[in-house]
Scaffold this motif. Structure first.
Motif, PDB file in Angstrom:
ATOM      1  N   ILE A   1       0.843  -1.198   0.000  1.00  0.00           N
ATOM      2  CA  ILE A   1       0.000   0.000   0.000  1.00  0.00           C
ATOM      3  C   ILE A   1       0.878   1.248   0.000  1.00  0.00           C
ATOM      4  N   VAL A   2       1.954   1.212   0.787  1.00  0.00           N
ATOM      5  CA  VAL A   2       2.864   2.359   0.781  1.00  0.00           C
ATOM      6  C   VAL A   2       3.391   2.598  -0.632  1.00  0.00           C
ATOM      7  N   ALA A   3       3.825   1.523  -1.271  1.00  0.00           N
ATOM      8  CA  ALA A   3       4.364   1.672  -2.629  1.00  0.00           C
ATOM      9  C   ALA A   3       3.308   2.240  -3.565  1.00  0.00           C
ATOM     10  N   LEU A   4       2.089   1.731  -3.493  1.00  0.00           N
ATOM     11  CA  LEU A   4       1.037   2.200  -4.393  1.00  0.00           C
ATOM     12  C   LEU A   4       0.699   3.664  -4.118  1.00  0.00           C
ATOM     13  N   VAL A   5       0.660   4.028  -2.831  1.00  0.00           N
ATOM     14  CA  VAL A   5       0.353   5.421  -2.508  1.00  0.00           C
ATOM     15  C   VAL A   5       1.438   6.333  -3.049  1.00  0.00           C
ATOM     16  N   THR A   6       2.697   5.925  -2.849  1.00  0.00           N
ATOM     17  CA  THR A   6       3.801   6.738  -3.340  1.00  0.00           C
ATOM     18  C   THR A   6       3.681   6.971  -4.833  1.00  0.00           C
ATOM     19  N   VAL A   7       3.257   5.940  -5.537  1.00  0.00           N
ATOM     20  CA  VAL A   7       3.195   6.040  -6.984  1.00  0.00           C
ATOM     21  C   VAL A   7       2.013   6.891  -7.439  1.00  0.00           C
ATOM     22  N   GLN A   8       0.943   6.946  -6.651  1.00  0.00           N
ATOM     23  CA  GLN A   8      -0.277   7.583  -7.121  1.00  0.00           C
ATOM     24  C   GLN A   8      -0.552   8.992  -6.623  1.00  0.00           C
ATOM     25  N   TRP A   9       0.013   9.391  -5.500  1.00  0.00           N
ATOM     26  CA  TRP A   9      -0.440  10.642  -4.902  1.00  0.00           C
ATOM     27  C   TRP A   9      -0.301  11.818  -5.854  1.00  0.00           C
ATOM     28  N   ALA A  10       0.707  11.750  -6.709  1.00  0.00           N
ATOM     29  CA  ALA A  10       0.986  12.904  -7.559  1.00  0.00           C
ATOM     30  C   ALA A  10      -0.168  13.214  -8.527  1.00  0.00           C
ATOM     31  N   TYR A  11      -0.866  12.187  -9.011  1.00  0.00           N
ATOM     32  CA  TYR A  11      -2.004  12.455  -9.895  1.00  0.00           C
ATOM     33  C   TYR A  11      -3.046  13.310  -9.208  1.00  0.00           C
ATOM     34  N   TYR A  12      -3.351  12.913  -7.960  1.00  0.00           N
ATOM     35  CA  TYR A  12      -4.376  13.645  -7.233  1.00  0.00           C
ATOM     36  C   TYR A  12      -3.914  15.051  -6.929  1.00  0.00           C
ATOM     37  N   ALA A  13      -2.685  15.165  -6.500  1.00  0.00           N
ATOM     38  CA  ALA A  13      -2.177  16.486  -6.130  1.00  0.00           C
ATOM     39  C   ALA A  13      -2.263  17.433  -7.314  1.00  0.00           C
ATOM     40  N   ARG A  14      -1.846  16.948  -8.485  1.00  0.00           N
ATOM     41  CA  ARG A  14      -1.879  17.813  -9.661  1.00  0.00           C
ATOM     42  C   ARG A  14      -3.299  18.195 -10.043  1.00  0.00           C
ATOM     43  N   THR A  15      -4.209  17.210 -10.039  1.00  0.00           N
ATOM     44  CA  THR A  15      -5.598  17.486 -10.416  1.00  0.00           C
ATOM     45  C   THR A  15      -6.222  18.494  -9.471  1.00  0.00           C
ATOM     46  N   VAL A  16      -6.038  18.244  -8.169  1.00  0.00           N
ATOM     47  CA  VAL A  16      -6.637  19.140  -7.187  1.00  0.00           C
ATOM     48  C   VAL A  16      -6.055  20.538  -7.326  1.00  0.00           C
ATOM     49  N   ARG A  17      -4.756  20.599  -7.524  1.00  0.00           N
ATOM     50  CA  ARG A  17      -4.117  21.905  -7.615  1.00  0.00           C
ATOM     51  C   ARG A  17      -4.662  22.709  -8.789  1.00  0.00           C
ATOM     52  N   SER A  18      -4.793  22.075  -9.978  1.00  0.00           N
ATOM     53  CA  SER A  18      -5.323  22.848 -11.115  1.00  0.00           C
ATOM     54  C   SER A  18      -6.720  23.319 -10.838  1.00  0.00           C
ATOM     55  N   ALA A  19      -7.565  22.403 -10.325  1.00  0.00           N
ATOM     56  CA  ALA A  19      -8.949  22.798 -10.074  1.00  0.00           C
ATOM     57  C   ALA A  19      -9.004  23.898  -9.025  1.00  0.00           C
ATOM     58  N   ALA A  20      -8.190  23.753  -7.992  1.00  0.00           N
ATOM     59  CA  ALA A  20      -8.222  24.743  -6.913  1.00  0.00           C
ATOM     60  C   ALA A  20      -7.720  26.089  -7.400  1.00  0.00           C
TER      61      ALA A  20
END
Lengths: 320, 327, 307
Positions: free
Chosen positions: C171-190
């Motif tokens: 789970i740690v590995a998967l989170v590390t690999v995925q968080w950036a997608y969310y961060a980028r999406t949220v940042r643009s929308a925000a």
């Protein structure tokens, strides 16, 4: 009779999930060589769609369901796609509204002009280029060779529109349809382009349909005018006659709402209400909900009448 | 332009240095390779001697410093398992991986773009819909499972294609390649197809989306109004516009194809760097892991750089910029 | 969510009721029958996975229930005790159907858990980057960019090689690999929201910053996030399966579908395909169902495709 274009009973309908949109609902007009017709109406009245219908550019889910379009005596409705393609760009040409988007940004100007020539005539590239240079000279673009090798984004809006006009005229069409070509340009350029188009049509003998929502443009440019509302032509005739003495209440409403016609210091005249959506038209006159002269008789669609030679009208309670 | 290139180069070197440190630290946190390479019966003295011989007894930062020094000379250590320089091992196996990755990309392009064009031009037809449905299926299929099915069908049931290994190679410009021999092609077919599947769906969807958007643009309508035949409207006007983002994506995805080759190489026992990596991880052969990562990072940086440059060359708006607007 | 505009009242004064945004969303989603199929499948799979301990014919982890004489039987064979192995057995005599049910449970759990964790992390970081701007924004985005330019599988591989095996580590590995997608999406929308006037107005009113962020900016970032999250669940499940297949994922005591496939790989060449094939089908159906739903969600929530 040297009528370049004769349209009768044209109906172009769109068959969508939410119903049938009657974009063009019984349009008739005719135009002779070298004459300019102003097709006027507010947004959504079907004037652009009339232009597309004549060009054969109506896409699914729309199609021409009825009517006749005769170009130089030849019937267009019912032609197969290939035959229509051969006419487009050669005998009929169209100019669109937004010059920024009309030219392909990743192709050079000469590519886009030469292909217009070679799609219809078997000539060498060099011969095609000569024709293009000629066309650019017509629209007043000096030193065409430099321009030809450039890309659209290197030009201003006015220049781009001139190039688009040159492309439209390069094969010397019999009919040019201009769909609000100056709306996106600023006023000074507008005047120039209007003047040029008028001159070009007189010189080459092409007929011109100028589609616009701006009556003042039509007044200075056109020989004849057709006023459209909700997919139908409600009044037409020689431009001076119609604008000086309008017969249809809508035409008068349009005239009165031009700011320069209003006395200073008084509220601007407006036509109350809004045009009905084109999928909610019923059997009667489409204007009656906003017309100050509406009566019971208006619940039936007014037939086309001829109050004077060369004038048509769709109204049972006209102004005169 | 030159200033931009230099700046990007500087950034890239910085990233390379940073990555090398991260990689070094990360990898050295994995277990103790001594346990693997030394006889379990060996006593502590022997282990100490082995550790010293392999340089494993010094503190971490010193090891990193030594590593950097050697790396600058092109020496990334010797493989614990094979006892030849790690970089040599990687470079030996690299052509096989690159051949696989490039073939897969070419297959994806040749099939994906035409299908995407059709799906974009006729989105509501049955063929457009089936292509999209097919692409969702392709997208969802786990690559390794598809590889299994391919082996099941073509090797076990039909016996047409060999299930593993690389075919006979010939030398092209000093590099051994296998796609020029028939035997090579037979071995290359399944792994390349398997790997291509990953990007095939992406390309179809990208092309379809681009086509759908482009077809609505005014310049396409204008092109049709000029009376151009449809094949020119699509083949020149539409295609040239969508190619710019697509080429960019293909370039950027090339790196991920090379990385994902790890899985394909494992399934088909393709003798490339991916298989080497998995084996090295299992055997704790650190120098090889480090060498692999550094080579991959370097490849990525090069690819990114090339794609950047390519993009600015392809889009005339970027390449030429706006001259002073002429009247 | 945007509220559907009231239609202009018709001539005779009849006003049309404004549709609630949820109903409109549901109606638009339901326009695709494929998406509805995907949703139905997902619900079914989730139900089956949750109920696995009760509905599986055999507990595949209970060694006492396994009989090695029953190993590698083809689908449809019967055990000595008279039970049917609908999907065959593996090399240890485990009933494939049961193994698949339990494997599905693990795959779904890991996939959803890692997505939720990555979403939370990415959301926090993305909002912070968008709202505070400056060096924080630059730092977070630079890290995200570098990470996103490397293939997920490589990062996950190295992480797992360093961390070892186990559910938590995956789970740690998967989170590390995925968080950036969310961060980028949220940042643009925000960022888009932040520039809108109502945020200016709220700031002028001196509303506390946390409130501005949570009550105003956050709800408008949700639609693209939902789309990304749905797709990412499928990615996470697929990635975990791949890692397990390569031997670097979950330990053998908690076999996900990927590990089951890996186990069966060696028997493929001898014709015992079912040990790998059926878990693969289960994986495929799961991922496809998620993607069908995600596709329609993306179309419905995409403002650019609105006609």
């Amino acid at each position: 009779m040297s009528a370049v274009l004769e349209v009768e009973g044209l109906r172009t309908h769109f068959f969508t999930r939410s119903g049938v949109v009657k974009a063009v609902d019984g349009v008739a007009l005719s135009l002779e060589r070298g004459r300019v017709l102003g097709l006027v109406g507010e947004s959504g009245c079907g004037k652009s769609m009339t232009g597309y219908s004549i060009m054969g550019l109506v896409d699914e889910p729309g199609r021409i369901v009825e009517g006749s379009i005769r170009l130089e005596g030849r019937e267009l409705v019912g032609l197969d796609a290939e035959a229509w393609r051969k006419l487009r760009g050669d005998r009929i040409a169209m100019i669109f509204q937004d010059p920024m988007m009309t030219l392909n940004p990743v192709l050079r100007i000469d590519t886009q002009m030469v292909e217009a020539v070679r799609a219809h005539h078997h000539v060498t590239r060099a011969a095609a280029l000569d024709r293009c240079r000629e066309a650019l000279a017509w629209v007043g673009i000096p030193s065409p060779d430099e321009r030809l090798r450039a890309y659209p984004h290197q030009f201003s809006g006015g220049m781009r529109q001139r190039v688009a006009i040159a492309i439209a005229l390069v094969n010397r069409p019999a009919l040019v349809i201009a769909d609000e070509p100056t709306t996106a340009l600023d006023v000074t350029i507008q005047g120039q382009i209007l003047f040029e188009m008028q001159r070009l049509c007189r010189e080459s003998g092409a007929a011109l349909i100028w589609i616009t929502h701006d009556l003042s443009v039509v007044a200075g440019l056109a020989d004849e005018i057709c006023v459209m509302y909700a997919g139908r032509i409600v009044e037409s005739g020689p431009v001076d006659a119609v604008l000086d003495a309008p017969l249809h209440p809508y035409t008068r409403g349009l005239l009165e709402s031009i700011p320069s016609r209003n006395a200073p210091g008084r509220p601007l005249a407006q036509i109350p209400g809004m045009a009905p959506p084109l999928d909610q038209l019923d059997a009667g006159c489409a204007f009656r909900s906003r017309c100050p002269r509406a009566a019971d008789a208006c619940r039936v669609a007014p037939p086309v009448s001829r109050p004077a030679p060369a004038r048509t009208l769709r109204c049972v309670r006209p102004l005169a | 332009m030159a200033a931009y290139a230099l700046r990007r180069l500087g950034q890239s070197l910085l990233v390379l240095a940073l990555m090398s440190f991260l990689v070094f630290v990360g990898v050295y946190a994995i277990g103790n390779p001594i346990e693997l390479l030394v006889n379990p019966e060996a006593d502590d003295a022997e282990r100490a001697r082995a550790a010293q011989a392999l340089g494993l007894d010094k503190p971490l930062l010193v090891q990193y410093g030594v590593f950097l020094l050697h790396a600058a000379k092109g020496d990334l250590g010797r493989s614990f398992v094979y006892n030849i320089p790690a970089i040599q091992l990687i470079l030996q196996r690299l052509p096989a991986t690159l051949e696989l990755a490039l073939t897969a990309t070419v297959i994806a392009i040749l099939i994906g773009i035409p299908l995407g064009l059709v799906a974009g031009l006729k989105p509501d037809s049955w063929i457009g819909r089936s292509i999209m449905a097919g692409s969702i299926v392709g997208f969802s299929l786990p690559t390794f499972w598809v590889g299994l099915v391919l082996i099941m069908v073509f090797s076990v049931q039909l016996g047409w294609l060999p299930p593993n290994g690389r075919g006979a190679t010939v030398s092209l410009l000093g590099v051994p390649v296998s796609f020029l021999t028939l035997d090579g092609l037979r071995h290359l077919a399944m792994p390349a197809l398997n790997l291509a599947l990953l990007k095939l769906s992406l390309l179809i969807r990208l092309t379809r989306a681009g086509t759908r958007e482009t077809v609505l643009q005014d310049y396409v309508k204008f092109a049709r109004a000029k009376g151009l035949p449809m094949r020119r409207v699509v083949g020149v006007h539409v295609l040239k516009n969508i190619m710019i983002p697509i080429v960019t994506v293909i370039g950027l995805e090339l790196g991920s194809v090379i990385a994902f080759a790890i899985v394909t190489e494992s399934i088909f026992a393709w003798p490339g760097t991916g298989k080497l990596l998995i084996d090295s991880i299992n055997q704790l052969d650190r120098p090889v892991i480090v060498a692999y990562l550094l080579v991959i990072v370097a490849i990525f940086i090069v690819i990114n750089f090339v794609v950047d440059v390519l993009y600015s060359l392809l889009d005339p708006r970027v390449r030429i910029g706006s001259a002073a607007p002429a009247h | 969510m945007r509220i559907a505009a009231d239609r202009a009242p018709l001539e005779d004064g009849r006003a049309v009721r404004a549709e609630s945004p949820w109903r409109r969303f549901a109606a638009e989603f339901a326009q695709s029958r494929l998406a509805l199929l995907g949703l139905a499948l997902l619900v079914l799979l989730a139900a089956v996975a949750i109920a696995a301990p009760w509905i599986a014919p055999q507990n595949p982890y209970d060694l006492a229930q396994l009989d090695v004489l029953d190993s590698r039987l083809p689908p449809g064979s019967e055990s000595l005790a008279g039970k049917t192995y609908w999907l065959g057995t593996d090399d240890q005599g485990r009933d494939m159907l049961s193994a698949i049910l339990f494997g599905l449970r693990i795959s779904l759990t890991v996939g959803v858990a890692s997505t939720v964790a990555a979403l939370a992390l990415g959301l926090a970081l993305g909002l912070a980057a968008a709202y505070f701007g400056g060096w924080l924004d630059a730092a977070i985005m630079r890290i995200a960019d570098i990470q996103l330019s490397f293939p997920a599988i490589l990062i996950a591989l190295i992480l797992l090689a360093a961390l070892g095996q186990g559910v938590g580590k995956i789970i740690v590995a998967l989170v590390t690999v995925q968080w950036a997608y969310y961060a980028r999406t949220v940042r643009s929308a925000a960022l888009v929201e932040r520039q809108k006037e109502y945020v200016e107005a709220a700031k002028v009113l001196a509303l506390p910053e946390a409130r501005i962020v949570f009550r105003h900016i956050l709800p408008n970032c949700l639609p693209p996030l939902i789309v990304v999250a749905t797709v990412q669940v499928a990615h996470a499940i697929s990635l975990e399966a791949t890692l397990s297949f390569l031997g670097l994922g979950l330990p053998i005591t908690e076999p996900s579908l990927g590990l089951l496939i890996a186990n069966g790989f060696q028997y493929l060449l001898s014709g015992k395909y079912w040990i790998s094939f059926y878990p693969g089908i289960a994986l495929l159906v799961t991922i496809m169902a998620i993607n069908l739903v995600a596709d329609q969600l993306r179309d419905v929530l995409n403002p650019r495709l609105k006609r």
